[in-house]
Design an enzyme around this catalytic site. Structure first.
Site, PDB file in Angstrom:
ATOM      1  N   ARG A  76       2.072  47.920  46.178  1.00  0.00           N
ATOM      2  CA  ARG A  76       1.542  49.123  45.507  1.00  0.00           C
ATOM      3  C   ARG A  76       0.827  50.038  46.495  1.00  0.00           C
ATOM      4  NH1 ARG A  76      -1.697  47.212  40.294  1.00  0.00           N
ATOM      5  NH2 ARG A  76      -1.789  49.443  39.874  1.00  0.00           N
ATOM      6  N   GLN A 107      -9.082  55.404  35.062  1.00  0.00           N
ATOM      7  CA  GLN A 107      -8.588  54.027  34.960  1.00  0.00           C
ATOM      8  C   GLN A 107      -7.689  53.726  36.156  1.00  0.00           C
ATOM      9  OE1 GLN A 107      -7.193  53.296  30.613  1.00  0.00           O
ATOM     10  NE2 GLN A 107      -7.292  55.497  30.859  1.00  0.00           N
ATOM     11  N   ASN A 108      -7.433  54.756  36.968  1.00  0.00           N
ATOM     12  CA  ASN A 108      -6.490  54.582  38.069  1.00  0.00           C
ATOM     13  C   ASN A 108      -7.152  53.910  39.258  1.00  0.00           C
ATOM     14  OD1 ASN A 108      -4.846  55.952  36.379  1.00  0.00           O
ATOM     15  ND2 ASN A 108      -4.932  57.897  37.475  1.00  0.00           N
ATOM     16  N   HIS A 125     -11.410  50.587  36.650  1.00  0.00           N
ATOM     17  CA  HIS A 125     -10.544  49.444  36.971  1.00  0.00           C
ATOM     18  C   HIS A 125     -10.509  49.105  38.454  1.00  0.00           C
ATOM     19  CE1 HIS A 125      -8.269  50.179  32.907  1.00  0.00           C
ATOM     20  NE2 HIS A 125      -9.447  49.624  32.751  1.00  0.00           N
ATOM     21  N   CYS A 133     -14.575  39.417  48.351  1.00  0.00           N
ATOM     22  CA  CYS A 133     -14.581  37.977  48.570  1.00  0.00           C
ATOM     23  C   CYS A 133     -14.753  37.270  47.228  1.00  0.00           C
ATOM     24  CB  CYS A 133     -15.717  37.608  49.513  1.00  0.00           C
ATOM     25  SG  CYS A 133     -15.916  35.829  49.674  1.00  0.00           S
ATOM     26  N   CYS A 155     -12.623  36.114  54.113  1.00  0.00           N
ATOM     27  CA  CYS A 155     -13.931  36.747  54.266  1.00  0.00           C
ATOM     28  C   CYS A 155     -14.518  36.446  55.645  1.00  0.00           C
ATOM     29  CB  CYS A 155     -14.861  36.237  53.171  1.00  0.00           C
ATOM     30  SG  CYS A 155     -16.526  36.916  53.267  1.00  0.00           S
ATOM     31  N   SER A 197      -2.313  56.324  27.909  1.00  0.00           N
ATOM     32  CA  SER A 197      -1.719  55.910  26.637  1.00  0.00           C
ATOM     33  C   SER A 197      -2.808  55.485  25.659  1.00  0.00           C
ATOM     34  CB  SER A 197      -0.723  54.774  26.856  1.00  0.00           C
ATOM     35  OG  SER A 197      -1.383  53.668  27.434  1.00  0.00           O
TER      36      SER A 197
HETATM   37  P1  OAD Z   1      -0.066  54.124  30.819  1.00  0.00           P
HETATM   38  O1  OAD Z   1       1.074  53.893  31.737  1.00  0.00           O
HETATM   39  O2  OAD Z   1      -0.307  53.162  29.731  1.00  0.00           O
HETATM   40  O3  OAD Z   1       0.098  55.540  30.137  1.00  0.00           O
HETATM   41  C1  OAD Z   1       0.456  56.662  30.868  1.00  0.00           C
HETATM   42  C2  OAD Z   1       0.334  57.866  29.971  1.00  0.00           C
HETATM   43  O4  OAD Z   1       0.567  59.024  30.756  1.00  0.00           O
HETATM   44  C3  OAD Z   1       1.344  57.912  28.818  1.00  0.00           C
HETATM   45  O5  OAD Z   1       0.653  58.220  27.617  1.00  0.00           O
HETATM   46  C4  OAD Z   1       2.298  59.052  29.207  1.00  0.00           C
HETATM   47  O6  OAD Z   1       2.765  59.767  28.091  1.00  0.00           O
HETATM   48  C5  OAD Z   1       1.384  59.916  30.042  1.00  0.00           C
HETATM   49  N1  OAD Z   1       2.043  60.761  31.050  1.00  0.00           N
HETATM   50  C6  OAD Z   1       3.211  60.563  31.719  1.00  0.00           C
HETATM   51  N2  OAD Z   1       3.450  61.565  32.579  1.00  0.00           N
HETATM   52  C7  OAD Z   1       2.408  62.422  32.459  1.00  0.00           C
HETATM   53  C8  OAD Z   1       2.060  63.659  33.096  1.00  0.00           C
HETATM   54  N3  OAD Z   1       2.829  64.215  34.038  1.00  0.00           N
HETATM   55  N4  OAD Z   1       0.899  64.261  32.731  1.00  0.00           N
HETATM   56  C9  OAD Z   1       0.106  63.717  31.769  1.00  0.00           C
HETATM   57  N5  OAD Z   1       0.373  62.562  31.149  1.00  0.00           N
HETATM   58  C10 OAD Z   1       1.507  61.916  31.484  1.00  0.00           C
HETATM   59  O7  OAD Z   1      -1.333  54.301  31.748  1.00  0.00           O
HETATM   60  P2  OAD Z   1      -2.887  54.128  31.406  1.00  0.00           P
HETATM   61  O8  OAD Z   1      -3.205  54.656  30.057  1.00  0.00           O
HETATM   62  O9  OAD Z   1      -3.628  54.650  32.554  1.00  0.00           O
HETATM   63  O10 OAD Z   1      -5.121  48.744  33.859  1.00  0.00           O
HETATM   64  O11 OAD Z   1      -3.018  52.559  31.379  1.00  0.00           O
HETATM   65  C11 OAD Z   1      -4.285  52.010  31.212  1.00  0.00           C
HETATM   66  C12 OAD Z   1      -4.425  50.745  31.995  1.00  0.00           C
HETATM   67  O12 OAD Z   1      -3.351  49.866  31.669  1.00  0.00           O
HETATM   68  C13 OAD Z   1      -4.273  50.917  33.487  1.00  0.00           C
HETATM   69  O13 OAD Z   1      -5.456  51.340  34.112  1.00  0.00           O
HETATM   70  C14 OAD Z   1      -3.922  49.534  33.923  1.00  0.00           C
HETATM   71  C15 OAD Z   1      -2.973  49.119  32.833  1.00  0.00           C
HETATM   72  O14 OAD Z   1      -3.114  47.828  32.474  1.00  0.00           O
HETATM   73  C16 OAD Z   1      -5.366  47.861  34.829  1.00  0.00           C
HETATM   74  O15 OAD Z   1      -4.641  47.737  35.798  1.00  0.00           O
HETATM   75  C17 OAD Z   1      -6.593  47.069  34.608  1.00  0.00           C
HETATM   76 ZN    ZN Z   2     -17.413  35.802  51.450  1.00  0.00          ZN
END
Ligand code: OAD
Ligand code: ZN
Length: 247
Positions: A76, A107-108, A125, A133, A155, A197
């Protein structure tokens, strides 16, 4: 609730111009136009070696196969390394200069808000570019190629394994980050929910906190989400096209 299409109404523009306290919650969609795959929707779902992302990015996987978790996070980082912030990240970096009280909550884990110039971003997140560590919790910047720890994932202080400093499935958001975000949501007048989402809590609860405290909530997303009905306005469009229209 109104549906705005791809132009911003005069009424929304006025709210934006007059607001003093603003909170923005972003999700993977804000980085989509930079080429970062989202987790859900959009046809691509994140799968790594046949494993769905919620399995490979899980606390259980960390215990079972740390090396594989690192391989996935290395992959990633490799993707994100070549990627630039887009017009949405840049617009949000400009917004921080405009308002008396501005809080960006994401959340990114890609660090693209900071790359665009945003400061004091609340990262619910964690961040892909950090490791910590597993014993003493010392943090490491993985961009620091000089440090041996960023190559060996051990570490330098105690020799224990490092792990990505990212919240995995089955883990809770680190203390403090959500509380600061919720406090900002409770005092804001205007709350944007961009590119998420809105399925993952506690992040998805922030617009609810803002709404309950009387804020006007605007969603920016090409698709509807479980939060759309709660929002006062939904601008259905891409973040990189919509956000720059506000100023
Ligand atoms: P998602 O992948 O669940 O949702 C992405 C959202 O972005 C969807 O609602 C799409 O419709 C929208 N989308 C797509 N293209 C877009 C654009 N150009 N402009 C605006 N919106 C757009 O992502 P998150 O909601 O961020 O957690 O997911 C939440 C968490 O779920 C992440 O932080 C991650 C995952 O598990 C962890 O890693 C802890
Ligand atoms: Zn350590």
């Amino acid at each position: 609730m109104t549906n705005q299409g791809l132009s911003i109404s005069a009424a929304l523009r006025k709210r934006f111009a007059e607001a003093r306290r603003v909170v923005v919650l972003t999700g993977a969609g804000v980085s989509a136009e930079s080429g970062v795959p989202t987790f859900r929707g959009g046809g691509q779902s994140a799968v790594w070696k046949g494993m769905p992302f919620d399995k490979i990015s899980s606390a259980a996987m960390l215990e079972r196969n740390l090396a594989e978790v690192w391989e996935w996070f290395d992959y990633r980082r490799g993707v994100i390394e070549k990627i630039e912030p887009n017009a949405a990240h840049r617009a949000l970096a400009r917004w921080q200069e405009r308002f008396e009280d501005f809080t960006l909550v994401t959340q990114n884990v890609d660090g693209l808000h900071q790359a665009a110039g945003s400061r004091d971003v609340i990262e619910l997140h964690g961040n892909l570019w950090r490791a910590r560590c597993m014993s003493c919790r010392r943090k490491y910047d993985l961009r620091d190629r000089e440090s041996e720890a960023s190559r060996t994932y051990a570490c330098a202080d105690c020799g224990s394994y490092l792990r990505p400093d990212v919240v995995l499935f089955g883990e809770i958001v680190p203390g403090g980050a959500f509380e600061r975000a919720a406090a900002a949501a409770a005092r804001c007048e205007l709350c944007f929910v961009v590119g998420t989402s809105a399925l993952v809590y506690p992040a998805a609860g922030l617009p609810e906190v803002a709404k309950a405290a009387g804020a006007y909530v605007i969603e920016v997303n090409p698709e509807r989400t479980p939060l759309s009905d709660l929002c006062d306005a939904c601008v259905q469009g891409k973040a990189g096209e919509v956000l720059p229209l506000f100023c």
